[in-house]
Design a protein around this motif. Structure first.
Motif, mmCIF file in Angstrom:
data_model
loop_
_atom_site.group_PDB
_atom_site.id
_atom_site.type_symbol
_atom_site.label_atom_id
_atom_site.label_comp_id
_atom_site.label_asym_id
_atom_site.label_seq_id
_atom_site.Cartn_x
_atom_site.Cartn_y
_atom_site.Cartn_z
ATOM 1 N N LEU A 269 4.711 11.877 -17.349
ATOM 2 C CA LEU A 269 4.229 11.792 -18.721
ATOM 3 C C LEU A 269 4.768 12.946 -19.555
ATOM 4 O O LEU A 269 5.171 13.985 -19.037
ATOM 5 N N GLY A 270 4.738 12.749 -20.872
ATOM 6 C CA GLY A 270 5.213 13.765 -21.797
ATOM 7 C C GLY A 270 4.146 14.173 -22.784
ATOM 8 O O GLY A 270 2.944 14.078 -22.515
ATOM 9 N N LEU A 271 4.563 14.612 -23.959
ATOM 10 C CA LEU A 271 3.677 15.146 -24.978
ATOM 11 C C LEU A 271 2.603 14.151 -25.401
ATOM 12 O O LEU A 271 1.444 14.525 -25.603
ATOM 13 N N ALA A 272 2.955 12.883 -25.530
ATOM 14 C CA ALA A 272 2.009 11.875 -26.017
ATOM 15 C C ALA A 272 0.869 11.620 -25.051
ATOM 16 O O ALA A 272 -0.160 11.057 -25.433
ATOM 17 N N GLY A 273 1.034 12.019 -23.781
ATOM 18 C CA GLY A 273 0.011 11.727 -22.788
ATOM 19 C C GLY A 273 -0.021 10.274 -22.378
ATOM 20 O O GLY A 273 -0.946 9.828 -21.710
ATOM 21 N N MET A 274 1.001 9.531 -22.767
ATOM 22 C CA MET A 274 1.061 8.095 -22.517
ATOM 23 C C MET A 274 2.518 7.667 -22.539
ATOM 24 O O MET A 274 3.329 8.239 -23.269
ATOM 25 N N ILE A 275 2.869 6.695 -21.712
ATOM 26 C CA ILE A 275 4.218 6.129 -21.735
ATOM 27 C C ILE A 275 4.112 4.612 -21.672
ATOM 28 O O ILE A 275 3.087 4.056 -21.269
ATOM 29 N N THR B 203 16.180 -1.496 -12.925
ATOM 30 C CA THR B 203 16.027 -0.109 -13.360
ATOM 31 C C THR B 203 15.069 -0.038 -14.550
ATOM 32 O O THR B 203 14.962 -0.974 -15.349
ATOM 33 N N ILE B 204 14.393 1.071 -14.661
ATOM 34 C CA ILE B 204 13.275 1.194 -15.601
ATOM 35 C C ILE B 204 13.656 2.050 -16.801
ATOM 36 O O ILE B 204 14.269 3.111 -16.668
ATOM 37 N N PHE B 205 13.261 1.578 -17.982
ATOM 38 C CA PHE B 205 13.376 2.347 -19.215
ATOM 39 C C PHE B 205 11.978 2.845 -19.584
ATOM 40 O O PHE B 205 11.015 2.077 -19.613
ATOM 41 N N THR B 206 11.873 4.145 -19.878
ATOM 42 C CA THR B 206 10.587 4.762 -20.223
ATOM 43 C C THR B 206 10.639 5.302 -21.648
ATOM 44 O O THR B 206 11.569 6.024 -22.014
ATOM 45 N N LEU B 207 9.629 4.960 -22.439
ATOM 46 C CA LEU B 207 9.515 5.449 -23.810
ATOM 47 C C LEU B 207 8.365 6.449 -23.890
ATOM 48 O O LEU B 207 7.233 6.136 -23.523
ATOM 49 N N TYR B 208 8.675 7.667 -24.374
ATOM 50 C CA TYR B 208 7.671 8.727 -24.496
ATOM 51 C C TYR B 208 7.137 8.880 -25.915
ATOM 52 O O TYR B 208 6.062 9.452 -26.114
ATOM 53 N N GLY B 209 7.895 8.426 -26.904
ATOM 54 C CA GLY B 209 7.465 8.564 -28.283
ATOM 55 C C GLY B 209 8.651 8.632 -29.222
ATOM 56 O O GLY B 209 9.811 8.667 -28.790
#
Length: 411
Positions: free
Chosen positions: A139-145, A228-234
């Protein structure tokens, strides 16, 4: 010295215009609010003057940007409180809008999204939140992905106009991870604006637009076979204009420990280059049974140390959790959390805005409910209540600013 006095003169004039505007607007007052306590607690070496110096320069000269990052729980995810703060700061002086700031597409995660931007998407996405302790995710700054393994997926963000502020942007940054670098990320609104693509780092893709837009339309395409996975953090929605950018990140149910699970928290916070960091956590920590203030303090200290390491020059403002009810009675643990936050602030040179005391103290949430300012659960506020909270905190911040300008002017 002469330029210093000129800046103070222009700031003083701007504050007089603001004061006259407030009087004409006539904000509603309540007899249960402790207005006398509505000030910032600023220990020595709390670094708040560095923020006020930048704000004075921006008000007087009208150049450069100020970044404020507000971190919290459900009180922030809904963005009523933080959006009120954003609106007040950006309307504080002419040309104060520096952009919408960091956002997360909560709709894709199937949870409540702020009303000042809309989200549409295609593809199959899965969500992971920092409150889900049984899940394993980075996880990153948003606390959610949100993640997808589809061969093609997309999302579109459209900003709305709020409080006469038009949120369009000329700079778009997407925080992401592409497993094995196997995805292509395309900005689809190339037909309406010319873009210059900049790769800030392997985990951030940036577009500088030649014309402003209030929509972001992004398409993700997998370049190789497999899952393969794409992850969006914000996404950060900004402009090149001078002004204030008020970033807000919140997760429903979040505790201090929730953000300690965010491995990329410091890295992504640092990329926003904050001039002021506001933390509004503690309600959910204090709602637990039993509540151990020593554990709460140790966890909060860990979070503060991580923030300071990533952003050593930025002042930190801690807000105390307001009063709330648990099992039909006022939750006295919030009073303990308040005391702990004051201890930390004095020890760690942080600033405090004491919302618990300002709103009326223990049991005051019922009075807020009786006045249409609190929800039926007496934990959350209504939209009007969150806007009142924003008004109060903004006034406390600006009082501190005006005192700072007054003290500087007497030198």
């Amino acid at each position: 010295m002469r330029s210093h006095k000129i800046i103070l003169f222009f700031v003083f004039c701007a504050m007089q215009v603001r004061a006259q505007t407030e009087i004409s607007n006539g904000q509603k007052t309540y007899d249960f609010i402790n207005y006398a306590a509505n000030n910032l607690h600023m220990p020595d070496d709390a670094k708040m003057p560095s923020f006020y110096t930048k704000l004075a320069h921006l008000v007087a000269i009208g150049d450069k940007q100020i970044n404020i990052v507000h971190i919290g729980d459900s009180h922030i995810q809904a963005d009523f409180f933080s959006n009120r703060m954003r609106s007040l700061f950006q309307n504080y002086f002419i040309g104060g809008n520096g952009g919408r700031g960091f956002v997360f597409p909560y709709t894709i995660a199937r949870t409540n999204n702020p009303s000042n931007y809309k989200v549409k998407y295609t593809g199959s996405w899965q969500a992971c939140r920092n409150i889900e302790i049984n899940k394993t995710c980075t996880l990153g700054l948003a606390g959610m992905i949100v993640t997808t393994s589809d061969s093609e997926a997309s999302f579109k963000l459209s900003s709305a106009t709020f409080d006469n502020i038009i949120y369009d942007y000329t700079r778009i940054r997407i925080f992401y991870n592409s497993e094995e670098d196997s995805h292509n990320i395309e900005l689809e609104n190339i037909g309406t604006v010319q873009v210059e693509e900049v790769n800030e780092s392997p985990s951030v893709k940036e577009w500088i637009l030649s014309g402003a837009t209030n929509e972001v339309d992004i398409r993700i395409k997998r370049l190789v076979p497999g899952n393969t996975i794409f992850t969006l953090y914000g996404i950060a929605l900004e402009t090149e204009d001078p002004g204030i950018i008020y970033h807000a990140v919140g997760v429903n149910g979040a505790q201090v420990t929730s953000f300690l699970r965010c491995e990329l928290f410091e890295e992504q916070l640092q990329k926003l280059d904050p001039d002021l960091i506001i933390i509004s956590l503690g309600t959910n920590d204090a709602y637990g049974n039993p509540f151990d203030e020593n554990v709460f303090k140790a966890n909060y200290l860990t979070l503060l140390n991580r923030i300071k390491k990533a952003n050593p020059g930025a002042p930190i403002l801690l807000t105390t959790p307001g009063d709330c009810y648990k099992s039909k009675v006022p939750n006295k643990n919030n009073l303990k959390a308040r005391e702990t936050i004051y201890e930390l602030a004095n020890e760690q040179q942080c600033n405090v805005w004491d919302f618990f005391t300002v709103m009326g103290g223990l049991g005051s949430m019922q009075t807020w409910k009786n006045n249409g300012l609190a929800a039926a659960d007496r934990v959350h506020h209504t939209k009007a209540g969150y806007e009142l909270q924003g008004n109060l905190m903004f006034d406390a911040l600006i009082k501190g600013f005006e005192n700072y300008i007054g003290a500087r002017g007497q030198r």
